[in-house]
Design a protein around this motif. Sequence first.
Motif, short mmCIF file in Angstrom:
data_model
loop_
_atom_site.label_atom_id
_atom_site.label_comp_id
_atom_site.label_asym_id
_atom_site.label_seq_id
_atom_site.Cartn_x
_atom_site.Cartn_y
_atom_site.Cartn_z
N ARG A 222 -10.34 -40.39 148.79
CA ARG A 222 -10.59 -41.80 148.51
C ARG A 222 -12.09 -42.01 148.39
O ARG A 222 -12.87 -41.49 149.20
CB ARG A 222 -10.00 -42.67 149.61
CG ARG A 222 -10.01 -44.15 149.31
CD ARG A 222 -9.24 -44.92 150.35
NE ARG A 222 -7.83 -44.53 150.38
CZ ARG A 222 -6.89 -45.18 151.05
NH1 ARG A 222 -7.22 -46.26 151.75
NH2 ARG A 222 -5.64 -44.77 151.04
N GLU A 223 -12.51 -42.78 147.38
CA GLU A 223 -13.94 -43.00 147.17
C GLU A 223 -14.26 -44.47 147.03
O GLU A 223 -13.44 -45.27 146.56
CB GLU A 223 -14.42 -42.24 145.93
CG GLU A 223 -13.83 -42.70 144.62
CD GLU A 223 -14.45 -41.99 143.42
OE1 GLU A 223 -15.29 -41.11 143.59
OE2 GLU A 223 -14.06 -42.35 142.28
N PHE A 224 -15.46 -44.80 147.39
CA PHE A 224 -15.96 -46.16 147.30
C PHE A 224 -16.15 -46.55 145.84
O PHE A 224 -16.62 -45.76 145.02
CB PHE A 224 -17.29 -46.26 148.04
CG PHE A 224 -18.04 -47.54 147.81
CD1 PHE A 224 -19.16 -47.56 147.00
CD2 PHE A 224 -17.62 -48.72 148.39
CE1 PHE A 224 -19.85 -48.72 146.77
CE2 PHE A 224 -18.30 -49.90 148.17
CZ PHE A 224 -19.44 -49.90 147.36
N ALA B 18 -10.78 -54.79 153.76
CA ALA B 18 -11.50 -55.87 154.41
C ALA B 18 -11.96 -55.42 155.80
O ALA B 18 -11.21 -54.75 156.52
CB ALA B 18 -10.63 -57.12 154.51
N ASP B 19 -13.16 -55.81 156.13
CA ASP B 19 -13.76 -55.45 157.42
C ASP B 19 -13.32 -56.45 158.48
O ASP B 19 -13.44 -57.65 158.29
CB ASP B 19 -15.27 -55.45 157.26
CG ASP B 19 -16.01 -55.05 158.52
OD1 ASP B 19 -17.25 -55.14 158.51
OD2 ASP B 19 -15.37 -54.63 159.50
N GLY C 85 -14.06 -54.96 150.00
CA GLY C 85 -14.41 -53.96 149.00
C GLY C 85 -13.21 -53.35 148.31
O GLY C 85 -12.05 -53.68 148.60
N TRP C 86 -13.53 -52.47 147.36
CA TRP C 86 -12.52 -51.73 146.61
C TRP C 86 -12.83 -50.24 146.71
O TRP C 86 -13.98 -49.83 146.57
CB TRP C 86 -12.52 -52.15 145.15
CG TRP C 86 -12.01 -53.53 144.91
CD1 TRP C 86 -12.74 -54.68 144.85
CD2 TRP C 86 -10.65 -53.91 144.69
NE1 TRP C 86 -11.92 -55.75 144.61
CE2 TRP C 86 -10.63 -55.31 144.51
CE3 TRP C 86 -9.44 -53.22 144.63
CZ2 TRP C 86 -9.45 -56.02 144.26
CZ3 TRP C 86 -8.27 -53.92 144.39
CH2 TRP C 86 -8.29 -55.31 144.22
N ALA D 72 -18.76 -47.36 153.30
CA ALA D 72 -18.04 -46.41 154.14
C ALA D 72 -16.63 -46.90 154.42
O ALA D 72 -16.44 -48.02 154.90
CB ALA D 72 -18.79 -46.21 155.45
N ALA D 73 -15.66 -46.04 154.16
CA ALA D 73 -14.27 -46.43 154.38
C ALA D 73 -14.02 -46.77 155.85
O ALA D 73 -13.18 -47.64 156.15
CB ALA D 73 -13.34 -45.31 153.93
#
Length: 125
Positions: free
Chosen positions: A45-47, A97-98, A35-36, A108-109
Amino acid sequence: QVQLVESGGGLVQAGGSLRLSCAASGRTFRRSAMGWFRQAPGKQREFVAANSWSGTTYYADSVKGRFTISRDNAKNTVHLQMNSLKPEDTAVYYCAADGSLYSDAVAAARTYDYWGQGTQVTVSS
């Protein structure tokens, strides 16, 4: 050692476009979310957008219809095409990256174990 390296940030006028890229190395993320996120000065910080392990895409309401996330599992890369940019899009953009498999909590961060160093996007009015 896992590394995420972003590229493609810069200065653009309002209404313009930029394409961010993130190259991952050290392991594959084909069955994990990527994600970014972004962080503007003085803000949390936001999704922004994510591509889940199944290929489903998710977007923040503020960028829906303007941004497109895509990934190339063969190249272990993820991209963010940003169109119709606005001054409020100005921020440092981070690729994430997860480290686990098959997670669906992509906005969710805390889901993400690996982060890039960030790339600055500045949109002038």
